[in-house]
Design a protein around this motif. Structure first.
Motif, PDB file in Angstrom:
ATOM      1  N   SER A  23     -13.681 -11.608  27.957  1.00 13.91           N
ATOM      2  CA  SER A  23     -12.879 -11.810  29.157  1.00 13.91           C
ATOM      3  C   SER A  23     -13.736 -11.758  30.416  1.00 13.91           C
ATOM      4  O   SER A  23     -13.594 -12.600  31.309  1.00 13.91           O
ATOM      5  CB  SER A  23     -11.772 -10.764  29.222  1.00 13.91           C
ATOM      6  N   GLU A  27     -14.467 -14.840  32.958  1.00 15.04           N
ATOM      7  CA  GLU A  27     -14.218 -14.687  34.400  1.00 15.04           C
ATOM      8  C   GLU A  27     -15.454 -15.048  35.204  1.00 15.04           C
ATOM      9  O   GLU A  27     -15.352 -15.672  36.261  1.00 15.04           O
ATOM     10  CB  GLU A  27     -13.780 -13.250  34.707  1.00 15.04           C
ATOM     11  N   SER A  28     -16.626 -14.689  34.724  1.00 13.68           N
ATOM     12  CA  SER A  28     -17.854 -14.995  35.453  1.00 13.68           C
ATOM     13  C   SER A  28     -18.145 -16.493  35.473  1.00 13.68           C
ATOM     14  O   SER A  28     -18.830 -16.978  36.368  1.00 13.68           O
ATOM     15  CB  SER A  28     -19.047 -14.236  34.866  1.00 13.68           C
ATOM     16  N   GLY A  30     -15.734 -18.641  35.799  1.00 11.27           N
ATOM     17  CA  GLY A  30     -14.628 -19.229  36.547  1.00 11.27           C
ATOM     18  C   GLY A  30     -13.427 -19.616  35.712  1.00 11.27           C
ATOM     19  O   GLY A  30     -12.546 -20.314  36.193  1.00 11.27           O
ATOM     20  N   LEU A  31     -13.366 -19.162  34.484  1.00 12.65           N
ATOM     21  CA  LEU A  31     -12.248 -19.478  33.591  1.00 12.65           C
ATOM     22  C   LEU A  31     -11.220 -18.343  33.638  1.00 12.65           C
ATOM     23  O   LEU A  31     -11.044 -17.571  32.695  1.00 12.65           O
ATOM     24  CB  LEU A  31     -12.750 -19.694  32.165  1.00 12.65           C
ATOM     25  N   THR A  32     -10.523 -18.256  34.771  1.00 14.61           N
ATOM     26  CA  THR A  32      -9.617 -17.140  35.009  1.00 14.61           C
ATOM     27  C   THR A  32      -8.461 -17.106  34.018  1.00 14.61           C
ATOM     28  O   THR A  32      -8.074 -16.034  33.540  1.00 14.61           O
ATOM     29  CB  THR A  32      -9.078 -17.207  36.450  1.00 14.61           C
ATOM     30  N   SER A  33      -7.893 -18.252  33.707  1.00 15.06           N
ATOM     31  CA  SER A  33      -6.763 -18.292  32.772  1.00 15.06           C
ATOM     32  C   SER A  33      -7.173 -17.816  31.381  1.00 15.06           C
ATOM     33  O   SER A  33      -6.430 -17.078  30.726  1.00 15.06           O
ATOM     34  CB  SER A  33      -6.186 -19.697  32.682  1.00 15.06           C
ATOM     35  N   ALA A  35      -9.681 -15.793  30.762  1.00 14.71           N
ATOM     36  CA  ALA A  35      -9.951 -14.357  30.890  1.00 14.71           C
ATOM     37  C   ALA A  35      -8.650 -13.562  30.857  1.00 14.71           C
ATOM     38  O   ALA A  35      -8.572 -12.512  30.206  1.00 14.71           O
ATOM     39  CB  ALA A  35     -10.715 -14.076  32.173  1.00 14.71           C
ATOM     40  N   ASN A  36      -7.619 -14.047  31.535  1.00 10.01           N
ATOM     41  CA  ASN A  36      -6.327 -13.359  31.528  1.00 10.01           C
ATOM     42  C   ASN A  36      -5.693 -13.384  30.143  1.00 10.01           C
ATOM     43  O   ASN A  36      -5.040 -12.428  29.739  1.00 10.01           O
ATOM     44  CB  ASN A  36      -5.384 -13.990  32.544  1.00 10.01           C
ATOM     45  N   THR A  43      -3.457  -7.915  31.919  1.00 14.55           N
ATOM     46  CA  THR A  43      -2.644  -8.804  32.741  1.00 14.55           C
ATOM     47  C   THR A  43      -1.200  -8.323  32.768  1.00 14.55           C
ATOM     48  O   THR A  43      -0.562  -8.317  33.828  1.00 14.55           O
ATOM     49  CB  THR A  43      -2.716 -10.241  32.196  1.00 14.55           C
ATOM     50  N   GLN A  46      -1.068  -5.054  34.865  1.00 14.78           N
ATOM     51  CA  GLN A  46      -1.318  -5.325  36.284  1.00 14.78           C
ATOM     52  C   GLN A  46      -0.086  -5.928  36.953  1.00 14.78           C
ATOM     53  O   GLN A  46       0.103  -5.757  38.164  1.00 14.78           O
ATOM     54  CB  GLN A  46      -2.507  -6.273  36.463  1.00 14.78           C
TER      55      GLN A  46
END
Length: 98
Positions: A23, A27-28, A30-33, A35-36, A43, A46
């Motif tokens: 994850s 995220e590093s 740029g693949l936020t979805s 990673a979530n 997720t 949060q």
């Protein structure tokens, strides 16, 4: 039975650690979805923590609170517990079929 519990717990710890690492790597890049999705328990937790808007209504800027940090910390043992339970169930089913 104790051996199965320990193996399931080890699988839960390993799965949580690997998914956390994947994850943070996603995220590093740029693949936020992604990673979530990999860290879904974080997720989920949060989403219950409130965010404070320190910007304007037109340009909101949300700031995390200490509750967000606590939700992050709580996602670690929750992942271990969930993945351990799934591993225990899978090991039990595999044992019955063997």
């Amino acid at each position: 039975m104790i051996k199965r519990i320990l193996v399931a717990f080890a699988i839960g710890v390993l799965a949580t650690a690997v998914l956390f690492a994947l994850s943070f790597t996603a995220e590093s890049f740029g693949l936020t979805s992604l990673a979530n999705g990999l860290l879904w328990q974080n997720t989920l937790l949060q989403s219950f923590a409130p965010l404070g808007n320190i910007g304007t209504l037109e340009h909101p800027v949300y700031e995390g609170t200490p509750l967000n940090f606590l939700a992050f910390l709580a996602s670690i043992p929750s992942g271990i517990i969930i993945y351990s339970l799934v591993a225990y169930a899978a090991l039990s089913v595999a044992r019955r079929r063997a």
